[in-house]
Design an enzyme around this catalytic site. Structure first.
Site, PDB file in Angstrom:
ATOM      1  CE  LYS A  75     -24.238  23.315 -22.424  1.00 17.12           C
ATOM      2  NZ  LYS A  75     -24.541  22.938 -23.671  1.00 17.12           N
ATOM      3  N   GLY A 124     -20.016  30.256 -23.595  1.00 19.14           N
ATOM      4  CA  GLY A 124     -18.675  30.565 -23.145  1.00 19.14           C
ATOM      5  C   GLY A 124     -18.150  29.694 -22.052  1.00 19.14           C
ATOM      6  CG  HIS A 132     -17.119  22.608 -30.730  1.00 15.24           C
ATOM      7  ND1 HIS A 132     -17.595  22.759 -29.468  1.00 15.24           N
ATOM      8  CD2 HIS A 132     -17.336  23.588 -31.547  1.00 15.24           C
ATOM      9  CE1 HIS A 132     -18.445  23.773 -29.527  1.00 15.24           C
ATOM     10  NE2 HIS A 132     -18.403  24.408 -30.682  1.00 15.24           N
ATOM     11  CG  HIS A 136     -16.399  23.302 -21.656  1.00 10.75           C
ATOM     12  ND1 HIS A 136     -16.709  22.321 -22.034  1.00 10.75           N
ATOM     13  CD2 HIS A 136     -16.366  22.869 -20.159  1.00 10.75           C
ATOM     14  CE1 HIS A 136     -16.707  21.183 -21.269  1.00 10.75           C
ATOM     15  NE2 HIS A 136     -16.471  21.644 -20.012  1.00 10.75           N
ATOM     16  CD  GLU A 160     -20.847  26.828 -30.640  1.00  7.24           C
ATOM     17  OE1 GLU A 160     -20.924  26.164 -29.393  1.00  7.24           O
ATOM     18  OE2 GLU A 160     -19.972  27.817 -30.614  1.00  7.24           O
ATOM     19  NE  ARG A 220     -21.842  34.905 -29.077  1.00  6.94           N
ATOM     20  CZ  ARG A 220     -20.935  34.125 -28.978  1.00  6.94           C
ATOM     21  NH1 ARG A 220     -19.898  34.264 -30.071  1.00  6.94           N
ATOM     22  NH2 ARG A 220     -20.940  33.101 -28.140  1.00  6.94           N
TER      23      ARG A 220
END
Lengths: 733, 531
Positions: free
Chosen positions: A159, A165, A209, A236, A278, A295
């Site tokens: 990552k 995103g 998720h 994703h 998350e 956000r």
């Protein structure tokens, strides 16, 4: 500090969403726009708007200096960053505060900590929030990263340290794919965030998720506002979100544990404004902190739909210094909400983003359908920004209600223009897995990878082509100056019917029709022998899937998860879904056989469509025409037809060996030079569009004859990029 | 205008019998037309298509506006005539091209190579006349082997008019567009030669006065088709061709383009808003008598062909065997004269007056013929039936508004003349399938001759051979009947086509619209009326 005017440092649907709440509370709004957005709906919605640069977001929506200047110029006292762009830039948040303005969001410190994979993870560990193994940003050398990967254990997730995103993210199954994934990831991370730092993390297979919405006032109060399940993802990218989660409905104590952890995470940074924690949940119901988004989330509306809260309003109140009065015990879920994201992308072509004019955009009327969109009929879907056209949000007392509403809403939304993922969304929503809530993050991947036989749409396509042909004919006829009272194409000795020819996905379709009075036509559709065969294959597969599912569920019987999911219908429903679906299709194929004369009546006609009666079945067709292209939509299926002109122009033939751009984009890497020998399938160059990379490959073996582009050049779709000469038999010296 | 109240009972036996008989006749017409649409037969059509050529009707379909009409004219020319393919080897009609009504012709290359025969020639000349009278631009597709040499004597001399007509139309600023898609040799070469606009299709058009064999015979020069008269040569060197088309489709596209920039304006009136008739046109099949000896009320026909079934009748109480009045058809004003029995002096006088009135106001006339003749007998001769009939014939002959005739049943004797028969120059004349036409009915004619023979025998004092006389009468009756039906009439070009009665309204609408390309004007000048 008070403010009365808010500048929204964003564009599209989220800008409109924020303005709505601002206006509701009496705040004035200031939009900012690039050259590409001057006429956009969000600019129109704002009280005033300021120009901030050219279309490329790097020169406009990512320019904090221009945003601040615009705020000062307009007299706005606060800036709302929306999501994306600078929403999670601590530097921007800090600069806003330095300029004496209010940043509607968390403190720069909170953003900075949560924006760092490593720091946030360390913080979570300290506050007893479970985290995924790995994920430390260590040395950035290739070898060091590989060592880390081995330590965590493959499969791993590579990552971007700064990312979100899905940009720059890669799953790596083993050592062999590591290097290439690392390079590509770095490049994407660099392009998206200006930071190429990468990290390695344990990759969890088939997880779910689930995220928690939290809200804090920066004065010590942090609450959670329930969860959102965002398990349906593709690469994703979240596709479909829902709340409440079917899993947490079955396991309330798991929800309680996760909610507590989420609140702890917020408290750890003294969180101000709304944010999202998350988590991933594995098959054994272990949950891990994934990241915190500091956000407003794209999918925030579903939370609003079941809680009745206005999250933007909360943001504004908190930004104005009001303490949070929301009590945890008052947060209750009412019903169920789903959000679907409609993207302009081509599911048949690896979901590549599609651009072009959105000729028509129209959503159906439904009191429980909420539409968040930045586009309208006539909008240009440009390559500069995110290809998301809209979010559809439906609510219902139960999951099946909101789900059913969503299917109907998607099916009845008119989208003429670029291709979209609509059909794919419908496929997911109509799958037995979705119906049972038996989802995981790999579902979409499996659906795409599986041997999917496309539903037999020949019949519907023929009907759609008939609709297109009749609309065209009636339109031409309406303008007839000579004897308009005479029936269309009047003959006293008829030699042949009127003929309309179309191409659809490379196939030629011929519709012959003869007017029999004002609204009645005899129609013959060109022969298509494969119709019945394809239909049977599709049916067979449909049953096989259902059968397998039934067995799987039967085997799992006894598990609590199964029982809580409306168990009476558990076994019969997928079967019914599949059968109902096939029945309606079967009806189609019987109603409109190829090469048979059909009586078709135009029951009603209006600008943009008509209702046709075909074999005693009245259906509504939306028909949009622009130039030679015609979009026809019926029952959630869209067909794009190109009219075959009556007198074809001699067309310039595409020279073989011309490698073309699959879509508009920017050339970011050239991998070959003139004179290089290449083999079929070899990557010649890399194109970036919509912030995604795609490779342009050789279509044959040969030698690079000419390269027509340079790195950094913007190219149009279909532009010839590289010319290849056919391989000649090599002559040994 | 008042609406006509129909009195038709569709369950009536006679209605049903008429309906059945007329349906059979309509089907027979369709059957005959179907045969003409098949061209020269499967073998020749196949060969034609294999050469990559379009069929004449395909060319016409592609030329037409997709929504526009095409009224095929004289589709059964030559029907029943020995050695002539029905249609005469040419397809022709009025159709809409680029928003302009044109007279379109296409030679039938699959019928004897498109060679021109006697009846094809007559048909062509009539089509040219229609183009001239109605001021219609012409578009012709030429693909012809030239004259049918075996029958050259029947066509050589009259055929010259073809070329004269083209240039005389040109003088009147009625353009001709010629698309050459095959050979067009000798006399045929003057078709493009005389036309205002010529399109030649690459590798297909061959235009020369004499082909390579004849050139070799005449001058000894050895040459080939393409260099002697190919499209490329004529477009680049001789200038006989104005446009070089890549292929037939391109040629048709060019022809449409030429029409689109003709800056064409119709000089006649525009139609007004249109109301459809109140009654079903289908009922016409049961209204018209299958046996022409049985009269029927023409108002029932008018009610099914005029706008809103509205008819302003003139002199209803006078001369009742001729119904006259005003109406609109597809928005165009018309004066209608329709027979309702034999013509008496009163009816003839009424007709003459009505024709004069319509000429005063520039209103086109529609004649619905169903006439067994003028009344005979001493009383009527004394009443001056001759001079009164002559007045009507005078009026029809000198009328200058467009005239249209529909044969809805019988057409016998001088009634044919007074009611604007073929010789009286109607712009267009169409026939219903039940039509009968002759100097008089077969039975009467045979009967008359029978009486004459008996009188002659008596004068000479010879005994009458009843058996012989009976046979002669029978034979004559049969012959007259055979020579007076609709097929015979249309085969001999006494009309512009047999039509399905249900299409009468639309065909009259097309006729009126086409005629409106020329200014519609009446006259006030007549021959001397004997009062």
């Amino acid at each position: 500090m008070t403010f009365s005017k808010v500048l929204i440092a964003n564009r599209g649907e989220i800008a409109r969403r924020i303005m709505r709440s601002c206006h509701g509370l009496g705040y004035g709004t200031v939009a900012v726009y690039s050259d590409a957005d001057r006429g956009a709906p969000f600019v129109r919605d704002a009280d005033e708007a300021l120009w901030i640069g050219s279309a490329a977001s790097a020169d406009s929506y990512l320019r904090s200096d221009r945003l601040l200047e615009a705020a000062l110029r307009s007299g706005a006292g606060a800036i709302h960053p929306g999501y994306g762009f600078l929403a999670e830039s601590a530097d921007f948040a800090a600069a806003v505060e330095v300029a004496g303005l209010i940043f509607i969001g968390p403190t720069p410190d909170a953003i900075r900590i949560m924006g760092s994979k490593i720091a946030s993870k360390q913080l979570m560990v300290r506050h007893e929030v479970p985290v995924i193994p790995g994920g430390k940003v260590g040395e950035q050398g290739d070898a060091a990263l590989l060592e880390e990967a081995k330590a965590v254990g493959f499969p791993i997730l590579l990552k971007a340290s700064a990312g979100g995103g899905g940009k720059g993210m890669r799953i790596v199954e083993g050592v062999e794919g590591f290097q290439s994934a690392l390079e590509a990831g770095r490049r994407e991370a660099m392009a998206a965030f200006g930071d190429g730092a990468m990290l390695v993390e344990k990759y969890l297979r088939t997880p779910r998720h689930i995220e928690f919405q939290i809200v804090g006032d920066g004065q010590g109060n942090v609450r959670h506002v329930l969860e959102r399940e965002c398990t349906i993802q593709r690469r994703h990218q979240k596709l479909i979100e829902e709340t409440p989660s079917t899993l947490l409905e079955a396991y309330p104590e798991l929800r309680a544990a996760m909610a507590k952890a989420a609140v702890r995470a917020g408290e750890a940074v003294g969180y101000r404004s709304v944010g999202t924690v998350e988590f991933v949940v594995d098959a054994r119901h272990n949950f891990y902190f994934l990241e915190m988004n500091t956000r407003l989330q794209v999918e925030h509306p579903i939370t609003e739909e079941i809680t009745g809260l206005d999250l933007v309003e909360l943001q504004l109140r908190i930004a104005a210094g009001e303490p949070l009065t929301l009590r945890q015990e008052d947060v209750k879920a009412n019903g169920h909400a789903i959000e679907c994201r409609i993207y302009a992308e081509d599911p048949e072509n690896d979901f590549l983003p599609c651009t072009g004019e959105l000729v028509r955009w129209q959503t159906p009327d439904d009191p429980h359908l909420r539409v968040e969109t930045g586009v309208e009929s006539g909008s240009d879907v440009s390559m500069h920004y995110d290809p998301m056209l809209a979010k559809l949000i439906t609510w219902g007392p139960r999951r099946r209600d909101s789900s059913r509403r969503m299917v109907r809403a998607l099916a009845n939304t008119v989208i003429a223009g670029p291709k979209t993922n609509r059909r794919f969304l419908l496929e997911v929503l109509q799958s037995p897995e979705w119906d049972l809530g038996a989802v995981d993050t790999e579902l979409v991947g499996r659906m795409l990878a599986g041997e999917r036989v496309a539903p037999p749409l020949e019949t519907l396509r023929a009907q759609a082509a008939t609709a297109a042909s009749l609309v065209e004919a009636l339109q031409v006829d309406a303008a007839r100056a000579i004897l308009p009272s005479l029936p269309m194409s009047w003959r006293n000795s008829r030699w042949r019917p009127n003929v309309a020819e179309w191409t659809c996905e490379g196939e030629r379709l011929q519709i012959s029709f003869t007017a029999q009075g004002a609204a009645r036509f005899d129609v013959v559709v060109g022969d298509d022998a494969a119709l019945q065969r394809r239909f049977r294959a599709w049916l067979a597969q449909r049953y096989a899937t259902t059968e397998a599912l039934r067995e799987a569920w039967a085997a799992k019987k006894g598990l609590r998860a199964d029982e809580t999911l409306e168990s009476a219908e558990l076994l019969t429903l997928p079967l019914l879904v599949a059968e109902g679906y096939s029945k309606s299709r079967r009806h189609d194929s019987e109603a409109f056989r190829a090469s048979e004369r059909q009586v078709v009546r135009v029951v009603e006609r209006w600008e943009g469509g008509l209702r046709l009666e075909l074999a005693g079945h009245i259906r509504r067709f939306s028909v949009e025409r622009k130039g030679e292209r015609c979009w026809v939509q019926c029952g959630g299926e869209q067909f794009v037809f190109d009219a075959v002109p009556r007198f074809p122009e001699a067309q310039a033939r595409v020279a073989e060996g011309s490698c073309r751009a699959p879509m508009p984009g920017k050339v970011i890497q050239l991998l070959v030079a003139a004179g290089d020998p290449v083999v079929r399938g070899q990557t010649l160059l890399t194109l970036e569009a919509m912030k995604m990379e795609s490779a342009v490959c050789a279509d044959q073996d040969g030698v690079v004859e000419e390269i027509l582009v340079t790195v950094g050049e913007l190219v149009d779709a279909d532009a010839v990029l590289v010319r290849l000469a056919k391989a000649e038999k090599s002559v040994e010296p | 205008m008042r609406v006509i109240q129909s009195r038709i009972n569709t369950r009536d036996e006679r209605y049903q019998a008429n309906y059945a008989a007329m349906s059979t006749l309509v089907e027979a017409v369709e059957e005959a037309q179907r045969a003409t649409r098949a061209g020269g037969g499967e073998k020749y059509v196949k060969r034609h298509l294999e050469r990559g050529k379009l069929l004449p009707r395909e060319r016409i379909e592609l030329l037409l506006d997709p929504d526009g009409y095409f009224l095929e004219l004289m589709p059964l020319a030559g029907q029943g005539i020995r050695g002539i393919e029905p249609g005469g080897g040419i397809v022709g009609g009025i159709g809409v091209v680029s928003g302009v009504e044109c007279l379109i012709t296409a030679t039938e290359g699959t019928v004897k190579g498109g060679a021109i025969n006697e009846w094809g020639l007559h048909k062509s000349l009539r089509l040219a006349e229609i183009a001239e009278k109605n001021r219609l631009p012409g578009v012709s597709f030429v693909e012809s082997a030239g004259a049918d040499l075996m029958n050259q004597s029947k066509i050589f001399v009259p055929g010259g008019q073809t070329f004269r007509d083209i240039t005389r139309r040109s003088k009147e600023r009625i353009p001709s567009i010629c698309v050459v898609a095959g050979s067009s040799t000798a006399g045929g070469a003057y078709l493009p030669g005389m036309s205002d606009y010529v399109v030649m299709v690459k590798d297909q058009a061959k235009v020369f006065l004499a082909g390579p064999p004849l050139v070799k015979m005449a001058t000894g020069e050895v040459t080939d088709d393409e260099s002697l008269g190919g499209a490329a040569m004529h477009s680049r060197i001789s200038g006989v061709s104005d446009y070089l088309a890549d292929d037939e489709l391109d040629g048709i596209r060019i022809a449409r383009e030429i029409v689109s920039h003709l800056n064409w304006r119709k000089h006649g009136p525009e139609p007004r808003a249109v109301e459809p008739p109140l009654y079903a046109p289908d009922e016409l099949l049961g209204i018209a008598s299958a046996d022409v000896r049985v009269p029927f009320d023409p108002r029932e026909v008018i009610a099914r062909i005029v706008d809103g079934s509205r008819f302003a009748e003139f002199k209803r109480e006078y001369g009742g065997t001729l119904t006259c009045g005003w109406a609109y058809i597809h928005g165009y004003p018309v004066g209608i004269l329709a027979n309702h029995g034999v013509l008496f002096s009163e009816s003839a006088n009424k007709g003459a007056q009505f024709i004069q009135l319509c000429n005063q106001q520039a209103i086109p006339l529609v004649f619905l013929q169903n006439i067994s003749g003028f009344i005979v007998g001493r009383q009527y001769e004394e009443g001056g039936i001759i001079k009164n009939g002559a007045k009507m014939i005078n009026a029809v002959s000198n009328s200058e508004v467009p005239l249209f005739t529909i044969m809805t049943g019988a057409s016998y004797g001088a009634g044919n003349y007074a009611m604007c028969g073929r010789s009286y120059d109607p712009r267009l004349l169409f026939t219903w399938p039940n039509h009968r036409i002759a100097v008089m009915g077969g039975e009467q004619l045979a009967g008359v001759l029978d009486i004459v023979r008996r009188e002659a025998a008596e004068k000479q004092g010879i005994a009458v051979d009843e058996q012989q006389l009976g046979m002669a009468k029978k034979m004559l009756e049969t012959q007259v009947n055979n020579e007076s039906d609709a097929f015979y009439a249309t085969g001999h070009l006494w009309d512009d086509g047999i039509i399905d009665p249900r299409q009468t309204r639309d065909i009259l609408g097309i006729s009126l619209s086409a005629a409106s390309n020329r200014a519609v004007e009446g006259t006030s000048q007549w021959g001397v009326f004997r009062h």
